[in-house]
Design a protein around this motif. Structure first.
Motif, mmCIF file in Angstrom:
data_model
loop_
_atom_site.group_PDB
_atom_site.id
_atom_site.type_symbol
_atom_site.label_atom_id
_atom_site.label_comp_id
_atom_site.label_asym_id
_atom_site.label_seq_id
_atom_site.Cartn_x
_atom_site.Cartn_y
_atom_site.Cartn_z
ATOM 1 N N SER A 1 9.545 5.406 -8.933
ATOM 2 C CA SER A 1 9.359 4.079 -8.320
ATOM 3 C C SER A 1 10.140 3.891 -7.031
ATOM 4 C CB SER A 1 9.779 2.989 -9.312
ATOM 5 O OG SER A 1 9.084 3.117 -10.518
ATOM 6 N N HIS A 2 9.616 3.040 -6.159
ATOM 7 C CA HIS A 2 10.365 2.581 -4.994
ATOM 8 C C HIS A 2 11.153 1.324 -5.358
ATOM 9 C CE1 HIS A 2 6.762 4.650 -3.142
ATOM 10 N NE2 HIS A 2 7.775 5.410 -2.807
ATOM 11 N N ARG A 3 10.485 0.433 -6.090
ATOM 12 C CA ARG A 3 11.144 -0.779 -6.584
ATOM 13 C C ARG A 3 10.903 -0.874 -8.080
ATOM 14 N NH1 ARG A 3 9.103 -5.789 -4.683
ATOM 15 N NH2 ARG A 3 7.161 -4.664 -4.362
ATOM 16 N N GLN B 1 0.190 10.703 -4.679
ATOM 17 C CA GLN B 1 0.380 9.489 -3.891
ATOM 18 C C GLN B 1 0.765 9.822 -2.449
ATOM 19 O OE1 GLN B 1 3.894 7.000 -4.589
ATOM 20 N NE2 GLN B 1 2.538 5.251 -4.740
ATOM 21 N N ARG B 2 1.613 10.834 -2.265
ATOM 22 C CA ARG B 2 2.006 11.228 -0.895
ATOM 23 C C ARG B 2 0.770 11.602 -0.090
ATOM 24 N NH1 ARG B 2 7.400 13.910 -2.482
ATOM 25 N NH2 ARG B 2 8.669 12.024 -2.409
ATOM 26 N N LYS B 3 -0.192 12.290 -0.740
ATOM 27 C CA LYS B 3 -1.381 12.771 -0.025
ATOM 28 C C LYS B 3 -2.431 11.682 0.164
ATOM 29 C CE LYS B 3 -0.809 17.549 -1.503
ATOM 30 N NZ LYS B 3 -0.852 18.324 -2.757
ATOM 31 N N ALA C 1 0.850 -1.190 0.000
ATOM 32 C CA ALA C 1 0.000 0.000 0.000
ATOM 33 C C ALA C 1 0.882 1.234 0.000
ATOM 34 C CB ALA C 1 -0.907 -0.005 1.224
ATOM 35 N N GLY C 2 0.619 2.163 -0.881
ATOM 36 C CA GLY C 2 1.390 3.396 -0.959
ATOM 37 C C GLY C 2 2.720 3.255 -1.677
ATOM 38 N N GLU C 3 2.955 2.078 -2.235
ATOM 39 C CA GLU C 3 4.226 1.825 -2.916
ATOM 40 C C GLU C 3 4.079 1.970 -4.434
ATOM 41 O OE1 GLU C 3 7.700 -1.611 -3.242
ATOM 42 O OE2 GLU C 3 5.666 -2.209 -2.737
ATOM 43 N N THR C 4 5.193 2.295 -5.093
ATOM 44 C CA THR C 4 5.221 2.313 -6.556
ATOM 45 C C THR C 4 6.201 1.271 -7.052
ATOM 46 O OG1 THR C 4 4.693 4.658 -6.656
ATOM 47 C CG2 THR C 4 5.722 3.703 -8.614
ATOM 48 N N ASP D 1 14.941 -3.021 -5.192
ATOM 49 C CA ASP D 1 14.859 -1.638 -4.801
ATOM 50 C C ASP D 1 15.583 -0.824 -5.867
ATOM 51 O OD1 ASP D 1 14.480 0.154 -2.138
ATOM 52 O OD2 ASP D 1 16.229 0.798 -3.299
ATOM 53 N N LYS D 2 15.039 0.317 -6.222
ATOM 54 C CA LYS D 2 15.639 1.034 -7.361
ATOM 55 C C LYS D 2 17.088 1.438 -7.091
ATOM 56 C CE LYS D 2 14.325 5.717 -6.265
ATOM 57 N NZ LYS D 2 13.315 6.712 -6.490
ATOM 58 N N HIS D 3 17.424 1.712 -5.827
ATOM 59 C CA HIS D 3 18.806 2.117 -5.525
ATOM 60 C C HIS D 3 19.774 0.964 -5.777
ATOM 61 C CE1 HIS D 3 17.280 5.842 -3.930
ATOM 62 N NE2 HIS D 3 16.460 5.175 -3.142
ATOM 63 N N GLU D 4 19.349 -0.268 -5.410
ATOM 64 C CA GLU D 4 20.174 -1.455 -5.671
ATOM 65 C C GLU D 4 20.332 -1.667 -7.167
ATOM 66 O OE1 GLU D 4 18.715 -5.202 -3.996
ATOM 67 O OE2 GLU D 4 17.814 -3.968 -2.411
HETATM 68 P P1 ADP Z 1 14.928 9.201 -2.639
HETATM 69 O O1 ADP Z 1 14.023 10.265 -3.143
HETATM 70 O O2 ADP Z 1 15.874 9.684 -1.556
HETATM 71 O O3 ADP Z 1 15.605 8.408 -3.721
HETATM 72 P P2 ADP Z 1 12.927 7.159 -2.418
HETATM 73 O O4 ADP Z 1 12.450 7.617 -3.738
HETATM 74 O O5 ADP Z 1 13.494 5.788 -2.278
HETATM 75 O O6 ADP Z 1 13.985 8.185 -1.822
HETATM 76 O O7 ADP Z 1 11.742 7.298 -1.385
HETATM 77 C C1 ADP Z 1 10.870 8.382 -1.409
HETATM 78 C C2 ADP Z 1 9.833 8.206 -0.319
HETATM 79 O O8 ADP Z 1 9.096 6.987 -0.524
HETATM 80 C C3 ADP Z 1 10.437 8.117 1.064
HETATM 81 O O9 ADP Z 1 9.613 8.868 1.954
HETATM 82 C C4 ADP Z 1 10.396 6.642 1.407
HETATM 83 O O10 ADP Z 1 10.202 6.423 2.792
HETATM 84 C C5 ADP Z 1 9.176 6.159 0.642
HETATM 85 N N1 ADP Z 1 9.358 4.758 0.218
HETATM 86 C C6 ADP Z 1 10.490 4.191 -0.240
HETATM 87 N N2 ADP Z 1 10.322 2.886 -0.541
HETATM 88 C C7 ADP Z 1 9.016 2.616 -0.264
HETATM 89 C C8 ADP Z 1 8.215 1.439 -0.356
HETATM 90 N N3 ADP Z 1 8.708 0.247 -0.785
HETATM 91 N N4 ADP Z 1 6.892 1.526 -0.027
HETATM 92 C C9 ADP Z 1 6.393 2.698 0.416
HETATM 93 N N5 ADP Z 1 7.107 3.849 0.540
HETATM 94 C C10 ADP Z 1 8.404 3.813 0.208
#
Ligand code: ADP
Ligand code: ADP
Length: 245
Positions: free
Chosen positions: A221-223, A200-202, A39-42, A237-240
């Protein structure tokens, strides 16, 4: 528990040919795809053209019938549900397409387009509906006085904002974005992506986000899941993902 959990999703399209339209082959568009979305993830979905991204997106929403596999929304498998049984789930899953012009009825005002899901689901009429539509216009950065205008009176970016407002109208849990900025000018792309992130944040819904542009996917995206020939070959995870090319 994840919002969406897809397990061993398979979609084979029958290929028909000749004057008799006999089946001459099968395209294994999606060949055993599994992923979960919180939930709340991309979750970004990337891969070359034809690898099955759109088919995954449309099958998850049951716009395309899966050949096999489970599609759990809040733990409930919606893959085997009849069209009638599916109806309550349809409200919580929306889609935004690549070409905003093609998905807007040219004879309807923008206000009627955005308010249509409210009418179809019997949720608001009259002044109450107008008020909700005006609120949706503001949420996506359009002015309420633009509700009376027709799609051709808007720019490409504004038309995509109309599509996004319509997708938000029923308070979705999941929005599938199928190349939502690919048809827009590069200068407009970032505005629309930042709007999607801000919404999405809101409102805390999830996105399944398809794009071929890695920079766009990495930003929102987060992942990220990488598809190749109908399968997810990497999901991270996108950073990985971008740290280990
Ligand atoms: P950055 O902008 O520093 O690269 P991210 O894009 O990874 O950081 O994360 C942006 C926001 O999304 C942060 O507030 C983080 O806590 C949140 N977030 C990161 N991964 C997830 C996830 N898998 N599910 C939900 N929220 C996430
Ligand atoms: P992507 O979104 O990654 O470009 P698609 O999901 O659109 O990939 O397509 C995956 C494969 O399925 C491609 O080989 C495509 O030609 C095929 N395909 C897509 N839709 C249909 C259809 N309705 N009938 C037959 N084959 C299809």
């Amino acid at each position: 528990r994840p919002l969406l959990e897809v397990t061993d999703l398979v979609k084979h399209y029958a290929v028909r040919g000749g004057v008799l339209r006999r089946q001459v082959g099968t395209v294994h568009a999606v060949d055993g795809v599994s992923f979960a979305l919180g939930a709340g993830e991309t979750l970004g979905l990337v891969g070359e053209s034809g690898c099955g991204k759109s088919t995954v997106a449309r099958t998850v929403l049951r716009l395309v019938e899966p050949t096999s596999g489970a599609i759990k929304l809040d733990g409930e498998d919606i893959a085997p549900l009849s069209k009638t049984a599916l109806r309550p789930y349809r409200r919580s899953m929306q889609i935004v397409f690549q070409d905003p012009f093609a998905s807007l009825n040219p004879r309807m005002t923008a206000g009627d387009i955005v308010g249509e899901p409210l009418t179809v689901h019997g949720l608001a009429t009259g002044a109450k509906k107008q008020e909700r539509v005006a609120e949706l216009f503001q949420q996506v950065g359009l002015r309420p006085d633009q509700m009376k205008n027709f799609p051709h009176q808007f720019s490409g970016g504004q038309r995509q904002r109309i599509c996004i407002a319509r997708a938000l109208s029923l308070g979705p849990r999941l929005i599938v974005c199928d190349e939502p900025v690919s048809a827009l000018d590069v200068s407009i792309q970032a505005q629309v992506i930042n709007l999607l992130i801000d919404l999405q944040r809101k409102q805390n819904f999830s996105y399944l986000f398809i794009a071929h542009d890695l920079a766009v996917v990495a930003h929102i995206s987060h992942r990220v899941a990488v598809m190749y020939l109908g399968r997810i070959v990497e999901i991270a995870d996108k950073h990985e993902l971008f740290a280990n090319p």
